[in-house]
Design an enzyme around this catalytic site. Structure first.
Site, PDB file in Angstrom:
ATOM      1  CD  GLU A   1      -1.105   0.716   3.618  1.00 38.20           C
ATOM      2  OE1 GLU A   1      -1.556   1.867   3.447  1.00 38.20           O
ATOM      3  OE2 GLU A   1      -1.318   0.062   4.654  1.00 38.20           O
TER       4      GLU A   1
ATOM      5  CE  LYS B   1       0.394   1.720  14.491  1.00 38.51           C
ATOM      6  NZ  LYS B   1       0.421   2.383  13.197  1.00 38.51           N
TER       7      LYS B   1
HETATM    8  N1  PSU Z   1      -3.334   1.596  10.684  1.00 35.98           N
HETATM    9  C1  PSU Z   1      -2.003   1.534  10.926  1.00 35.98           C
HETATM   10  N2  PSU Z   1      -1.164   2.062  10.015  1.00 35.98           N
HETATM   11  C2  PSU Z   1      -1.614   2.631   8.855  1.00 35.98           C
HETATM   12  C3  PSU Z   1      -3.003   2.671   8.608  1.00 35.98           C
HETATM   13  C4  PSU Z   1      -3.826   2.137   9.544  1.00 35.98           C
HETATM   14  O1  PSU Z   1      -1.613   1.025  11.965  1.00 35.98           O
HETATM   15  O2  PSU Z   1      -0.808   3.111   8.057  1.00 35.98           O
HETATM   16  C5  PSU Z   1      -3.507   3.252   7.304  1.00 35.98           C
HETATM   17  C6  PSU Z   1      -3.772   2.130   6.284  1.00 35.98           C
HETATM   18  O3  PSU Z   1      -3.561   2.629   4.988  1.00 35.98           O
HETATM   19  C7  PSU Z   1      -5.248   1.834   6.498  1.00 35.98           C
HETATM   20  C8  PSU Z   1      -5.782   3.246   6.740  1.00 35.98           C
HETATM   21  O4  PSU Z   1      -5.888   1.207   5.407  1.00 35.98           O
HETATM   22  O5  PSU Z   1      -4.776   3.872   7.537  1.00 35.98           O
HETATM   23  C9  PSU Z   1      -7.110   3.225   7.459  1.00 35.98           C
HETATM   24  O6  PSU Z   1      -7.622   4.513   7.500  1.00 35.98           O
HETATM   25  P1  PSU Z   1      -9.129   4.750   8.051  1.00 35.98           P
HETATM   26  O7  PSU Z   1      -9.062   4.391   9.506  1.00 35.98           O
HETATM   27  O8  PSU Z   1      -9.385   6.204   7.786  1.00 35.98           O
HETATM   28  O9  PSU Z   1     -10.001   3.845   7.248  1.00 35.98           O
END
Ligand code: PSU
Ligand code: MN
Length: 309
Positions: free
Chosen positions: A25, A159
């Protein structure tokens, strides 16, 4: 109209020959880490995939074009770009249509990987159910994507910025197989043991490949989530990281940060609060995930599924 994908020649050659490819990603590069560490990490992760015998395909939108695999110059360009949209399922088409730069989240990377015929994807952590979701309704689109797009995602768990029990309850409801690799409990990103029992356990990359291929044979469209514990020497004790996570969450609340901005804000604050120490752990676990994803992709390429959807 059909969408023209800009597929890197190495990726195209591997796909044509049925060799192992691992999608990566780009939100992690643009919204997860500062420059220049982000480009160093992106390069190191690609090198890990290659060293394990697979071809890396970092996915991103550059000038309105969907790239499956980046050149080093493109990676450098993306890592330094400002004004990069964080792209998920809901805005994927709109960002492509208007042009400019976009970094793909787990959800968008899964969509792109599937379009390109890539079955395995390595990341750090997935999005999930945010703490306080009972009021905010903030649940990452990553979960719904795992329910509908047949890509195997290797992560280090979720996390503690998220509500972990709710995240895994939602995955169960959505019919997403969740494996812990080599242990009976789910890892929780910085720590090997998140205190929750793993729904499923796999002991080898070949076990995961077989389960994913069997799921396709069953006609189920869901992905797979593989939670790979962080290497022991890189682990950060929960007692160290949790107070910082709590502080970052409180600050997000005070500043009324909402929507797409929540996850990047929390990641950035935790990086600052740990004086950058969280980054070393991130790097170690992402490389480890890339290695395991390459092994899963290799196992799949040795026993290709009968029908490609
Ligand atoms: N959680 C992490 N590291 C990240 C992300 C999430 O520990 O880098 C990033 C990933 O790209 C994930 C996105 O798909 O954040 C999720 O964002 P949201 O919670 O806005 O859907
Ligand atoms: Mn969200």
């Amino acid at each position: 109209m059909t969408l023209a994908l800009a597929v890197h020649p190495d990726v195209q050659a591997a796909l044509d020959a049925g060799r192992a490819v691992v999608a990566l990603e780009s939100t992690i590069i643009t919204h997860g880490m500062p420059f220049p560490q982000n480009v160093d990490v992106a390069r190191a992760v690609e090198a890990t995939v290659r060293a394990a015998g697979a071809v890396p395909a970092t996915i991103a939108i550059l000038n309105g074009q969907l790239h499956i695999g980046l050149t080093d110059a493109q990676l450098m360009d993306l890592a330094q770009a400002t004004d990069v949209a964080k792209v998920s399922r809901a805005d994927f088409a709109a960002v492509l249509a208007r042009g400019g730069y976009g970094a793909t989240t787990v959800a968008a990377t899964m969509i792109a990987a599937h379009l390109a015929g890539i079955h395995v994807f390595a990341t750090g952590g997935i999005g999930g159910v945010h703490r306080g979701a009972e009021d905010s309704f903030d649940i990452s689109a990553d979960l719904q994507e795992l329910a509908q797009t047949p890509v195997t995602v290797v992560c280090a768990g979720a996390k503690a910025i998220l509500d972990l029990p709710k995240t895994f309850e939602v995955l169960e409801t959505l019919g997403v197989p969740v494996f812990a690799l080599g242990q009976d409990t789910l890892p929780a990103f910085w720590s090997r043991d998140g205190g929750l029992p793993a729904p499923l356990r796999a002991d080898t990359p070949a076990d995961v490949a077989k389960a994913a291929q069997t799921q396709r044979a069953l006609g189920l469209q869901a992905g797979h989530l593989v939670c790979n514990p962080i290497p022991e020497d890189a682990e950060i004790p929960r007692a160290v990281i949790l107070p910082m996570v709590d502080q970052a969450l409180a600050e997000a609340d005070d500043r009324a940060i909402t929507g797409k901005a929540v996850t990047p804000f929390l990641l950035q604050r935790i990086y600052e609060l740990t004086d950058g120490a969280s980054l070393d752990a991130n790097i170690a676990l992402i490389k480890h995930n890339a290695h395991v994803a390459a092994q899963i992709a290799l196992a799949m390429s040795q026993t290709p599924a009968q029908a490609d959807p």
